[in-house]
Design a protein around this motif. Structure first.
Motif: not given
Length: 815
Positions: A260-273, A797-807
């Protein structure tokens, strides 16, 4: 270690062996073996035994038509052509001749009477979501919730992640201990390709299950009946499983490899990594029939999760439309985590007679974990220009907070959990006795070195507990710089446990009404030795009971009630307090459960439906209060809290679309705790309202084109408070969690669509599809990041958002 790894790969070498017999098992659609199936071929014949097994030989280089027939099932035929000395393994599924006979099977309500939800394995195969699998199906049930799509952990009726029992073939399994966030988890222990049965209880479970407060997930891996290869491929990873039955149907072996590789999901978040995860899992299940009475099995698992994380920048906009605020962060540094687990279990099952079965199990679990990070962050908090007519519309026009922070950790953990257990099952007509005893030893070696330094507008922010008044920047502080948070601890903890249970079940009739009853008790004694300085001994006893009745009414109704005194002796993490120090005197948490439920089966639109309703109440004492940060739980380890939980769960499932099974569920929960007599406040898992929908559909004129909808709505959880803050000072809630995932797939081949020629003839199953996660692109927050400004004396308190729309694209095949 080398022997265990050899056993993990052992099935791969066995799959190449061959025999010259036709063999298999005949089952019905409920995976039940069928005895007495007449098998005719070449004017010869045989019949299946009590386990549905058969075998016979056929001539080489000759096509033979074999017929399978039974008085209660539809007859089928199969052609075999032996071109050499080899094995044909064929395990057909026979269909019932009439609906009346099928109803007899459906009326077996044993699991329902026990308050156990049976989940079809097809649901696991078709569920749509970032973490598709057993846990994803559970999260659509009432009373089960999780606001983190990157995690497979779940809360049940007000309990936390550590209060859920998970069994695979009767063996309790564990997870890594240091994981902080869902994106670090990788893979669930449960390999969905290997499952035969899934049973789940959300409370009021029997004494045969272990000492936890919330739920039981009981998984049974299947014994292969023929050679098969299953492959799942997607942009998130792969799952490949090979299985076969060998040595005259005595040896059954499965080997599964997952990545498993979560890159597809994590790269959709607001943090550039820069994100380079590597989650790998190898799992095997081997079963060998030593004789008609004795079976030996081995379950092995090796998992390696490497989590490499290098944040670069982050930009988060929050607040209101009229008063938006933007946080911009620039990072330097990285995080490197590793979680390596090794698990092995050997079991032997001996059928002394038709009524008496004895099972012996020995298992060992080892996890070696490291959590290393050095991350520096410089942030700017600014007001956004809302003047649509201005040139700087949408840009930050004023910085109201500037600062930086450094997070450092060098944490290592090495844990070894080993146990042996003996269980017995005795049936005497309608009565059944079960008993068991288990000895377990645990050793945890833990080294914690963790601190955080915070700077705001050039001034170091001191810890919240500091006694000197903080009047910066007006009055400079001339003392030494101190970390805002700091944990330094070394722990070596050994726990020895002896646990046992005894339970009695009976199925009978009262007048014309069918009744089930169960009464049992389990107990545990344990001894804790921490850092060679203390030795604590404790003892618990847990009586439990269930009663169900199916009245002889025209309507198909089942009523049940269950409850008892449940205890949860602490594992290592529950004994470790906020400062990382182990408190060996930590007592078992206790809970009185009371669950009342009803199942109503009925027909609507000439299709089957079932409405399940359950009410529950829990009274908890000696509670070990905790705080939740993403998926990390930090305990107080002081048992000075009392709590309660009550709620209502409702689920309606049935064929809303002909030929498919869908359900709608809704749950209401209220749970509060009173810490050290300071008054009742909401617990971290107080998920008041939960709605779950699992829906299937297909195109009427193109039934092989199917659609799957997974929808979850959860009201906001308490949380988002600064780390190590007093929970009585922060009682606000996060926003509601709203998520919809949809999948569309086309079936090219399956059991109902067999191809005799062309490319597709090589596939028993083949489907391809697409999945759209978070269809409506809703920004769900799991926690808050707290930014402090010494100048204005405010915390944001700045919200840590989860994943955005992903295909995602998905391919499934079985050869």
């Amino acid at each position: 270690m080398k022997k265990l790894l050899f056993l993990l790969f052992f099935p791969g070498f066995l799959l190449a062996q061959q025999t010259a017999k036709v063999t298999g098992i005949v089952i019905n659609k409920y995976n039940q073996p069928i005895e007495g199936v007449a098998i005719s071929y070449l004017e010869k014949g045989t019949v299946t035994n009590a386990k549905g097994l058969y075998e016979f030989t056929i001539p080489i280089k000759k096509t033979v038509v074999v017929t399978f027939s039974h008085v209660s099932y539809k007859t089928i035929s199969k052609k075999f052509t032996a071109r050499g000395s080899r094995t044909f393994t064929y395990s057909p599924t026979l269909d019932f001749k009439s609906e009346a006979l099928e109803e007899v099977v459906v009326k077996n309500r044993q699991k329902e009477a026990q308050g156990i939800t049976e989940i079809k394995t097809q649901k696991v195969a078709t569920i749509t979501g970032p973490n598709a699998g057993v846990e994803a199906v559970l999260m659509t049930l009432p009373g089960v919730s999780n606001n983190n799509e990157l995690s497979t952990q779940y809360n049940v009726r007000g309990g936390n992640f550590d209060e859920n029992l998970v069994y695979v073939n009767g063996i309790e399994v564990y997870r890594p201990f240091l994981i902080r966030s869902g994106q670090q988890e990788g893979l669930s222990f449960i390999n969905s390709h290997m499952i035969q049965h899934i049973n789940f209880s959300a409370g009021g479970f029997q004494a045969q299950y272990g000492d936890k407060l919330s739920s039981v997930l009981d998984i049974t891996y299947r014994k292969p009946t023929e050679f098969a290869t299953q492959v799942d491929l997607s942009l998130l990873g792969a799952n490949i499983t090979v299985e076969n039955t060998l040595l005259d149907n005595k040896l059954h072996a499965m080997l599964g490899v997952r990545y498993r590789d979560n890159s597809l999901l994590v790269n959709s978040k607001q943090t550039d990594v820069n994100f380079n995860p590597n989650f790998t899992d190898i799992q095997t299940y081997i079963s060998y029939n030593l004789s008609s009475k004795t079976t030996v099995s081995f379950l092995g698992n090796f998992a390696l999760n490497n989590y490499n994380y290098q944040p670069l920048t982050r930009k988060t906009r929050f607040g209101t439309v009229a008063d938006p605020i933007e946080l911009t962060v620039f990072y330097n540094g990285q995080e490197k985590d590793s979680y390596q687990t090794l698990f092995g279990a050997l079991s032997a099952n001996y059928n002394v007679s038709d009524n008496l079965t004895i099972t012996a199990i020995a298992s060992s679990f080892n996890t070696q974990e490291q959590e290393y990070f050095d991350i520096e962050a410089a942030y700017r908090l600014g007001e956004v220009n809302t003047n649509a007519a201005g040139e700087d519309f949408g840009e930050v026009e004023f910085s109201q907070g500037i600062g930086s922070q450094i997070n450092h950790a060098r944490n290592d953990l090495d844990a070894l959990i080993s146990n042996i257990q003996l269980k017995a099952r005795l049936k005497d007509g309608t009565n059944e006795w079960k008993a068991g005893v288990k000895f377990q030893t645990e050793n945890f070696k833990d080294r914690i070195r963790e601190w955080e330094v915070i700077d705001s507008v050039g001034f170091s922010v001191r810890p919240p507990s500091h006694t000197t008044p903080q009047d910066q920047p007006y009055t400079p502080y001339e003392g030494p710089i101190e970390p805002y948070q700091q944990i330094k601890a070394d722990n070596d903890v050994t726990t020895n446990r002896i646990a046992g249970f005894l339970q009695f079940s009976r199925k009978s009739f009262w007048k014309e009404h069918q009744i089930w009853m169960n009464i049992g008790v389990r107990s545990q004694f344990w001894n804790v030795r921490a850092n060679e300085l203390s030795n604590q001994q404790q003892f618990t006893i847990s009586p439990r009971a269930q009663f169900s009745i199916k009245p002889d009414w025209k309507k198909d109704m089942l009523f049940r009630i269950s409850g008892g005194w449940y205890s949860q002796p602490p594992l290592y993490r529950e004994m470790r307090d906020y400062n990382g120090n182990v408190q060996p005197q930590t007592k078992a948490q206790k809970s009185i459960h009371l669950v009342a439920g009803n199942d109503y089966s009925f027909t609507l639109w000439n299709r089957p439906f079932k409405l399940t309703t359950e009410m529950y109440y829990k009274s908890l004492s000696d509670v070990n209060a905790y705080a939740v940060d993403n998926v990390r739980i930090r305990y107080r380890a002081d048992n000075v809290t009392e709590a309660y939980a009550y709620g209502l769960d409702v689920r309606l499932n049935g064929e809303f679309v002909p030929g498919t099974d869908s359900w709608f569920s809704i749950g209401y929960l209220k749970t509060e705790e009173n810490i050290n007599n300071r008054g009742y406040i909401a617990r971290p898992t107080d998920q008041r309202l939960k709605l779950g929908i699992l829906f299937q559909d297909y195109v009427p004129n193109l039934p092989d084109l199917k659609a799957y909808l997974n929808l979850v709505y959860n009201t906001g959880l308490p949380g988002g408070a600064p780390a190590y803050a007093d929970v009585y000072d922060y009682t606000n809630r996060l926003n509601d969690y709203k998520r919809a995932d949809i999948g569309v797939s086309y079936i090219f081949a399956d059991a109902n669509k067999i191809h005799s020629k062309g490319f597709l003839k090589h596939f028993k199953e083949l489907s391809a599809g697409i999945e759209l996660f978070n269809v409506f692109d809703i920004r769900n927050a799991i926690t808050n990041t707290w930014v402090r400004d010494a100048y204005s004396k405010r915390q944001y308190g700045i919200p840590n958002y989860m994943t955005q729309r992903v295909l995602n694209f998905k391919l499934k095949m079985k050869l």
